[in-house]
Structure formats: structure tokens, C-alpha cells
Design a protein around this motif. Structure first.
Motif, PDB file in Angstrom:
ATOM      1  N   GLN A 119       0.834  -1.200   0.000  1.00  0.00           N
ATOM      2  CA  GLN A 119       0.000   0.000   0.000  1.00  0.00           C
ATOM      3  C   GLN A 119       0.869   1.249   0.000  1.00  0.00           C
ATOM      4  O   GLN A 119       0.611   2.198  -0.730  1.00  0.00           O
ATOM      5  CB  GLN A 119      -0.923   0.015   1.216  1.00  0.00           C
ATOM      6  CG  GLN A 119      -2.028  -1.000   1.165  1.00  0.00           C
ATOM      7  CD  GLN A 119      -2.894  -0.961   2.408  1.00  0.00           C
ATOM      8  OE1 GLN A 119      -2.998   0.056   3.077  1.00  0.00           O
ATOM      9  NE2 GLN A 119      -3.511  -2.088   2.722  1.00  0.00           N
ATOM     10  N   ALA A 123       1.091   3.980  -3.031  1.00  0.00           N
ATOM     11  CA  ALA A 123       0.766   5.381  -2.765  1.00  0.00           C
ATOM     12  C   ALA A 123       1.939   6.291  -3.106  1.00  0.00           C
ATOM     13  O   ALA A 123       1.743   7.365  -3.701  1.00  0.00           O
ATOM     14  CB  ALA A 123       0.369   5.558  -1.300  1.00  0.00           C
ATOM     15  N   THR A 128      -3.685   5.778  -7.335  1.00  0.00           N
ATOM     16  CA  THR A 128      -4.750   6.413  -6.568  1.00  0.00           C
ATOM     17  C   THR A 128      -5.696   5.432  -5.892  1.00  0.00           C
ATOM     18  O   THR A 128      -6.267   5.753  -4.850  1.00  0.00           O
ATOM     19  CB  THR A 128      -5.588   7.332  -7.477  1.00  0.00           C
ATOM     20  OG1 THR A 128      -6.115   6.556  -8.554  1.00  0.00           O
ATOM     21  CG2 THR A 128      -4.742   8.460  -8.014  1.00  0.00           C
ATOM     22  N   LEU A 144      -6.021   4.993  -1.970  1.00  0.00           N
ATOM     23  CA  LEU A 144      -4.660   5.212  -1.496  1.00  0.00           C
ATOM     24  C   LEU A 144      -4.383   6.709  -1.430  1.00  0.00           C
ATOM     25  O   LEU A 144      -4.700   7.444  -2.367  1.00  0.00           O
ATOM     26  CB  LEU A 144      -3.664   4.539  -2.441  1.00  0.00           C
ATOM     27  CG  LEU A 144      -3.872   3.044  -2.630  1.00  0.00           C
ATOM     28  CD1 LEU A 144      -3.015   2.533  -3.765  1.00  0.00           C
ATOM     29  CD2 LEU A 144      -3.552   2.314  -1.358  1.00  0.00           C
ATOM     30  N   THR A 145      -3.797   7.134  -0.336  1.00  0.00           N
ATOM     31  CA  THR A 145      -3.432   8.540  -0.199  1.00  0.00           C
ATOM     32  C   THR A 145      -1.924   8.634  -0.168  1.00  0.00           C
ATOM     33  O   THR A 145      -1.248   7.808   0.451  1.00  0.00           O
ATOM     34  CB  THR A 145      -4.011   9.138   1.098  1.00  0.00           C
ATOM     35  OG1 THR A 145      -3.568   8.357   2.203  1.00  0.00           O
ATOM     36  CG2 THR A 145      -5.523   9.150   1.068  1.00  0.00           C
ATOM     37  N   PRO A 146      -1.361   9.637  -0.848  1.00  0.00           N
ATOM     38  CA  PRO A 146       0.093   9.766  -0.845  1.00  0.00           C
ATOM     39  C   PRO A 146       0.601  10.054   0.563  1.00  0.00           C
ATOM     40  O   PRO A 146       0.003  10.822   1.299  1.00  0.00           O
ATOM     41  CB  PRO A 146       0.376  10.943  -1.772  1.00  0.00           C
ATOM     42  CG  PRO A 146      -0.914  11.377  -2.322  1.00  0.00           C
ATOM     43  CD  PRO A 146      -2.013  10.635  -1.647  1.00  0.00           C
TER      44      PRO A 146
END
Length: 171
Positions: A119, A123, A128, A144-146
Motif C-alpha cells: 500500500q 501510494a 490512486t 490510497l493517499t500519498p
């Protein structure tokens, strides 16, 4: 995490021989997960997994989990996960979507949620969203968030030099 049920396969109304209308959404998700499941069946690892990276309807990479050394040498790092192997094949996956599938030895879909390390890799690469198989006829979605740099990160010695040219020992 959102679980979805795959729609039943129906024959489109109309003349015989005509292609069904192109639909976005669940149809393309099921198509990409089916591609990943077919590829996962060809994996030589104990857990048969595959990942597809796609941008829209364009497939950027399809990879299975790959052995990198003998489990007798290093049990914890015996394979590259499918997500990592797919990311190695794509130069710029920003905005792409990952589709991850796992199949059992009888080729039925199984839970394939990406591990926390995968994950993070997805990310950081700019992927995304990730869809993954949950069971026969079901899939899950993971947004998914950076992530930024880790907070407890040790600074590089190259950036912090004392006037003498030796590495600094203070943080």
C-alpha cells in the motif's frame, strides 16, 4: 474498505454478433480483476497472486509474485509481491489504478488485499486506488493517499556536514 458484489454475466439485448456497449465502472473493474486472476493462476509461488496496473482502459503492467531467492536463505524476503513487481515495470504510474487478485489451487478467487508495505509503495508511486478480490464474485476497494516522509527519519549525512567536513553527530 468497500466490498462489492460482482454483477452476474448477462447477454446484451440486441442482434446476435453485436458487441455489448462499453460501460465504465463495475464492468471494467471485473474485467481487470479477471485478467489479474487469469495471470495469478500462472504464478509458481505458494500464494498465487497477480497485479494489474491500468490507466483508464489501458493496461500498463501485469505481473505475478516472483521468487527472488530461496526461502531456505531468507524466508521473509523470498518473493517480490505482485504489486511491487508491477510497479517495477512502469515508469510513471501516477494516476493509475491497481487490480490485485489471488487464486487458490482450485483457481477460486481469494482475499488479496495489498499488505501495508505494498500500500505504501503504491501510494508513493502515485497509484490512486486499488481493487482486490475478496472471494468468489466479490471485490474490495482501497483508496490510497500519498504519504509524506516518515517522521522519525534519520537525516542524510550528505546534507548535514560540519565545517570540518566530517558528518554531524547531532540531529
Amino acid at each position: 474498505m468497500t466490498d462489492h458484489t460482482l454483477p452476474a454475466q448477462r447477454r446484451p439485448a440486441g442482434r446476435a454478433g453485436t458487441a455489448p456497449p462499453a460501460t465504465a465502472g463495475a464492468g471494467s473493474v471485473t474485467t481487470m480483476l479477471a485478467l489479474a486472476a487469469r495471470r495469478a493462476a500462472s504464478s509458481h509461488c505458494r500464494f498465487k497472486m497477480a497485479a494489474v496496473l491500468a490507466s483508464g482502459s489501458r493496461v500498463l503492467a501485469v505481473r505475478t509474485n516472483v521468487r527472488r531467492n530461496s526461502p531456505k536463505i531468507d524466508y521473509r524476503n523470498a518473493t517480490f509481491h505482485a504489486e511491487e513487481a508491477a510497479l517495477r515495470r512502469v515508469r510513471h504510474p501516477v494516476g493509475a489504478v491497481a487490480y490485485v487478485a489471488r487464486v487458490g489451487h482450485d483457481l477460486t478467487p481469494m482475499l488479496a488485499r495489498p499488505c501495508p508495505d505494498c500500500q505504501r509503495l503504491l501510494a508513493e508511486a502515485g497509484v490512486t486506488r486499488a481493487y482486490y478480490t475478496v472471494g468468489p464474485g466479490e471485490y474490495g476497494r482501497l483508496d490510497l493517499t500519498p504519504l509524506g516522509p516518515p517522521e522519525g527519519r534519520i537525516p542524510s549525512f550528505r546534507r548535514r556536514r560540519a565545517a570540518t567536513g566530517r558528518p554531524s553527530t547531532t540531529a
